[in-house]
Write an enzyme that holds these catalytic residues in place. Structure first.
Site, PDB file in Angstrom:
ATOM      1  N   LYS A  25     -48.626 -12.807 -12.546  1.00 19.94           N
ATOM      2  CA  LYS A  25     -47.432 -12.570 -13.368  1.00 19.94           C
ATOM      3  C   LYS A  25     -47.593 -13.233 -14.737  1.00 19.94           C
ATOM      4  O   LYS A  25     -47.371 -12.609 -15.780  1.00 19.94           O
ATOM      5  CB  LYS A  25     -46.199 -13.144 -12.675  1.00 19.94           C
ATOM      6  N   ASN A  26     -48.004 -14.498 -14.737  1.00 16.68           N
ATOM      7  CA  ASN A  26     -48.002 -15.254 -15.996  1.00 16.68           C
ATOM      8  C   ASN A  26     -49.172 -14.904 -16.910  1.00 16.68           C
ATOM      9  O   ASN A  26     -49.155 -15.254 -18.086  1.00 16.68           O
ATOM     10  CB  ASN A  26     -47.949 -16.757 -15.709  1.00 16.68           C
ATOM     11  N   CYS A 119     -33.080 -22.837 -18.173  1.00 18.52           N
ATOM     12  CA  CYS A 119     -33.358 -21.988 -17.001  1.00 18.52           C
ATOM     13  C   CYS A 119     -32.648 -22.676 -15.846  1.00 18.52           C
ATOM     14  O   CYS A 119     -31.903 -23.633 -16.039  1.00 18.52           O
ATOM     15  CB  CYS A 119     -34.843 -21.849 -16.759  1.00 18.52           C
ATOM     16  N   ARG A 124     -35.184 -25.984 -21.477  1.00 19.53           N
ATOM     17  CA  ARG A 124     -36.626 -25.773 -21.639  1.00 19.53           C
ATOM     18  C   ARG A 124     -36.853 -25.502 -23.117  1.00 19.53           C
ATOM     19  O   ARG A 124     -36.699 -24.402 -23.602  1.00 19.53           O
ATOM     20  CB  ARG A 124     -37.095 -24.628 -20.731  1.00 19.53           C
ATOM     21  N   ASP A 307     -45.635 -25.136 -10.332  1.00 13.05           N
ATOM     22  CA  ASP A 307     -45.123 -23.915  -9.696  1.00 13.05           C
ATOM     23  C   ASP A 307     -45.393 -23.886  -8.198  1.00 13.05           C
ATOM     24  O   ASP A 307     -44.942 -22.969  -7.524  1.00 13.05           O
ATOM     25  CB  ASP A 307     -45.736 -22.667 -10.350  1.00 13.05           C
ATOM     26  N   ARG A 399     -38.703 -11.486  -8.995  1.00 17.14           N
ATOM     27  CA  ARG A 399     -39.227 -11.703 -10.352  1.00 17.14           C
ATOM     28  C   ARG A 399     -40.728 -11.948 -10.303  1.00 17.14           C
ATOM     29  O   ARG A 399     -41.454 -11.580 -11.207  1.00 17.14           O
ATOM     30  CB  ARG A 399     -38.568 -12.924 -10.996  1.00 17.14           C
TER      31      ARG A 399
HETATM   32  C1  EPZ Z   1     -45.215 -21.545 -18.111  1.00 18.21           C
HETATM   33  O1  EPZ Z   1     -43.934 -21.784 -18.645  1.00 18.21           O
HETATM   34  C2  EPZ Z   1     -45.004 -20.696 -16.870  1.00 18.21           C
HETATM   35  N1  EPZ Z   1     -44.349 -19.435 -17.242  1.00 18.21           N
HETATM   36  C3  EPZ Z   1     -44.138 -21.454 -15.865  1.00 18.21           C
HETATM   37  O2  EPZ Z   1     -44.088 -20.670 -14.679  1.00 18.21           O
HETATM   38  C4  EPZ Z   1     -44.808 -22.785 -15.527  1.00 18.21           C
HETATM   39  O3  EPZ Z   1     -43.940 -23.532 -14.687  1.00 18.21           O
HETATM   40  C5  EPZ Z   1     -45.082 -23.567 -16.808  1.00 18.21           C
HETATM   41  O4  EPZ Z   1     -45.863 -22.765 -17.727  1.00 18.21           O
HETATM   42  C6  EPZ Z   1     -45.848 -24.852 -16.545  1.00 18.21           C
HETATM   43  O5  EPZ Z   1     -47.071 -24.566 -15.938  1.00 18.21           O
HETATM   44  C7  EPZ Z   1     -45.087 -18.451 -17.797  1.00 18.21           C
HETATM   45  O6  EPZ Z   1     -46.280 -18.576 -17.985  1.00 18.21           O
HETATM   46  C8  EPZ Z   1     -44.354 -17.199 -18.134  1.00 18.21           C
HETATM   47  P1  EPZ Z   1     -44.708 -25.050 -20.733  1.00 18.21           P
HETATM   48  P2  EPZ Z   1     -43.801 -22.432 -20.131  1.00 18.21           P
HETATM   49  O7  EPZ Z   1     -44.418 -24.714 -22.153  1.00 18.21           O
HETATM   50  O8  EPZ Z   1     -44.867 -21.925 -21.000  1.00 18.21           O
HETATM   51  C9  EPZ Z   1     -42.280 -28.771 -22.289  1.00 18.21           C
HETATM   52  C10 EPZ Z   1     -43.110 -19.484 -12.938  1.00 18.21           C
HETATM   53  O9  EPZ Z   1     -42.634 -19.959 -11.908  1.00 18.21           O
HETATM   54  N2  EPZ Z   1     -42.169 -28.042 -23.572  1.00 18.21           N
HETATM   55  O10 EPZ Z   1     -46.139 -25.239 -20.305  1.00 18.21           O
HETATM   56  O11 EPZ Z   1     -42.401 -22.242 -20.565  1.00 18.21           O
HETATM   57  C11 EPZ Z   1     -41.487 -28.113 -21.175  1.00 18.21           C
HETATM   58  O12 EPZ Z   1     -40.124 -28.510 -21.206  1.00 18.21           O
HETATM   59  C12 EPZ Z   1     -42.826 -20.118 -14.276  1.00 18.21           C
HETATM   60  O13 EPZ Z   1     -43.910 -18.511 -12.974  1.00 18.21           O
HETATM   61  C13 EPZ Z   1     -41.605 -28.680 -24.666  1.00 18.21           C
HETATM   62  O14 EPZ Z   1     -41.190 -29.834 -24.589  1.00 18.21           O
HETATM   63  O15 EPZ Z   1     -44.041 -23.974 -19.786  1.00 18.21           O
HETATM   64  C14 EPZ Z   1     -42.197 -28.606 -19.942  1.00 18.21           C
HETATM   65  O16 EPZ Z   1     -41.723 -29.909 -19.629  1.00 18.21           O
HETATM   66  C15 EPZ Z   1     -41.727 -21.155 -14.168  1.00 18.21           C
HETATM   67  N3  EPZ Z   1     -41.497 -28.012 -25.841  1.00 18.21           N
HETATM   68  C16 EPZ Z   1     -43.655 -28.711 -20.402  1.00 18.21           C
HETATM   69  O17 EPZ Z   1     -43.633 -28.693 -21.830  1.00 18.21           O
HETATM   70  C17 EPZ Z   1     -41.949 -26.723 -25.984  1.00 18.21           C
HETATM   71  O18 EPZ Z   1     -41.849 -26.154 -27.101  1.00 18.21           O
HETATM   72  C18 EPZ Z   1     -44.520 -27.554 -19.957  1.00 18.21           C
HETATM   73  O19 EPZ Z   1     -43.869 -26.360 -20.334  1.00 18.21           O
HETATM   74  C19 EPZ Z   1     -42.519 -26.088 -24.867  1.00 18.21           C
HETATM   75  C20 EPZ Z   1     -42.629 -26.765 -23.667  1.00 18.21           C
END
Ligand code: EPZ
Length: 423
Positions: A25-26, A119, A124, A307, A399
């Site tokens: 998916k991702n 979310c 987030r 995840d 999803r």
């Molecule tokens: C991706 O989300 C995945 N989604 C998520 O999977 C997954 O949990 C996550 O990466 C972590 O591995 C997709 O790929 C579509 P991040 P993403 O930016 O990109 C912080 C699922 O179940 N952060 O790596 O949104 C954030 O709050 C989903 O398939 C900031 O602070 O995650 C988190 O603590 C759920 N500022 C950490 O970084 C930002 O601008 C990692 O988030 C962006 C992120």
């Protein structure tokens, strides 16, 4: 409004047999917006049939992309982009919609993308995405809940992420490939989905060095060409089926997987007493007579993925002894805990760590899905609970898991989907 279907699960059955894992998916959610960077037809094989893919398809169609998804072959025709906007009602359904920002600004110099809300488990932020785009020369304004970005042409920059972020790395890569000059991305995410995105961009004509590492160097080019690709397998779907089997008892073989995407997870299953064998594109897991409690701390790739945190907790709920599950990526991703407690799990959450005391058995009850991976943990718990468990609002699970109840039934689970109209 998504359907309010529910699952009815009668616990106690073993899981035995073979299951084919779907495309990631991702990875799809990153490759689809990347197609916007060129004009033409992109074909993405092994694209799973999921609600999130339909949501992204609808968003791209709204921009003028012609989308066809026969079977698992997704075709995107980006020859006629007519809008650079991602509206609130779409972005609020799926945070990954924010991925269109980078390609729109990178290729068209403009974008109006709704700020993603929180979310299910809390805020987030997207600050890292916006800081990176500003470093590349984009003018970013926030207007009535929308990010309005504009740039004559982005110019290369040296960007360091304070926090490793999958989404911010993806958006920055997609913005940088058409920028003027060199972009360096430090502390880049190295998740397999990002590695696939970078390789796909190279197929389109981008120039990227350091793929697979956390130091990416991009030489901007003037134009990209549409390309085709085949999605990597979904490592989280794979891990979820392994956790279900370890908990319910049995022996399953996953096909169409990449074992090396799951090294940390497979190590934890072995520590818990499972027998795990890996082939070129297969993983076989056999559950032990008696599970051992195993602590897990999530981390960015190649660590144990956040995840998989909820699914691991469901498994540890019935492992005799005490285990601690700590999430260092999201500090408040524990909505599944109250629902697992309804099934009899003994879990105490303290900040971003959960202490689980294994119990002899769980007892079926009605539980509520709150987010994608929480739903998966409730299904695992239902498979092992005595009696019947009803998991409500399974649109969350739809999803990210393709026909999960069919795949589980083929392995011996007693699980039925009940249409919301029928109750
Ligand atoms: C991706 O989300 C995945 N989604 C998520 O999977 C997954 O949990 C996550 O990466 C972590 O591995 C997709 O790929 C579509 P991040 P993403 O930016 O990109 C912080 C699922 O179940 N952060 O790596 O949104 C954030 O709050 C989903 O398939 C900031 O602070 O995650 C988190 O603590 C759920 N500022 C950490 O970084 C930002 O601008 C990692 O988030 C962006 C992120």
């Amino acid at each position: 409004m998504p359907s309010l279907d529910k699952f009815i699960i009668r616990g106690g059955n073993r899981l035995d047999g073979t299951v084919t894992i779907s495309g990631a998916k991702n990875a799809s959610l990153a490759l689809m917006p990347a197609a916007l960077l060129a004009s033409g037809v992109t074909r993405l094989e092994n694209t799973p049939r999921l609600r999130d893919i339909s949501t992204m398809s609808a968003l791209l169609e709204r921009m003028g992309v012609v989308v066809r998804h026969p079977g698992t072959s997704l075709e995107l025709d980006t020859s006629n982009i007519t809008s650079y906007e991602a509206p609130y009602e779409m972005v609020k359904k799926m945070r990954a919609s924010f991925y269109v920002l980078g390609p729109l600004v990178g290729r068209f110099g403009q974008a109006r993308v709704s700020y993603p809300g929180g979310c299910a488990w809390g805020p987030r932020p997207v600050d890292l995405h916006l800081k990176a785009l500003e470093a590349l020369g984009a003018d970013i304004q926030i207007e009535a809940g929308y990010v309005v970005a504009s740039a004559k042409r982005l110019r290369g920059a040296d960007i360091t992420f304070d926090v490793s972020s999958v989404g911010a790395t993806g958006n920055t890569l997609m913005a940088a490939v058409l920028a003027d000059g060199t972009t360096v991305i430090r502390n880049a995410a190295t998740e397999p989905e990002i590695t696939q995105l970078a390789a796909f961009l190279v197929r389109m004509g981008a120039r990227i060095d350091g793929i697979g590492t956390n130091l990416l160097t991009v030489e901007g080019v003037d134009e990209l060409q549409s390309a085709n690709d085949t999605n990597i397998p979904d490592r989280i779907e794979a891990g979820t089926f392994l956790a279900a089997t370890a908990a319910a008892g049995g022996r399953i073989t996953l096909e169409h997987v990449e074992p090396q995407h799951l090294t940390a997870v497979l190590g934890k299953f072995r520590e818990a007493g499972c027998t795990v064998l890996t082939g070129e594109d297969s993983i076989t897991l056999e559950s032990p007579e008696r599970l051992s409690p195993v602590d897990v701390t999530t981390a960015i790739y190649p660590g144990f993925p956040t995840d998989m945190q909820a699914q691991w907790m469901a498994l540890m709920a019935v492992a005799p002894g005490t285990s601690v599950v700590t999430d260092t990526v999201y500090l408040d991703r524990f909505n599944h805990v109250p629902e697992l407690q309804r099934l009899g799990a003994r879990i105490e959450v303290n900040r971003n760590a959960a202490v689980i005391r294994g119990v002899e058995r769980l007892t079926g009850a009605t539980v509520m899905s709150t987010d994608l991976r929480a739903s998966a943990s409730l299904i695992i718990a239902g498979l092992i609970a005595d009696g019947s468990t009803e998991v409500l609002r399974v649109y969350h699970i739809d999803r990210g898991y393709e026909a999960i109840e069919l795949k589980l039934r083929n392995l011996g689970a007693d699980i039925q989907r009940v249409d919301s109209e029928d109750y």
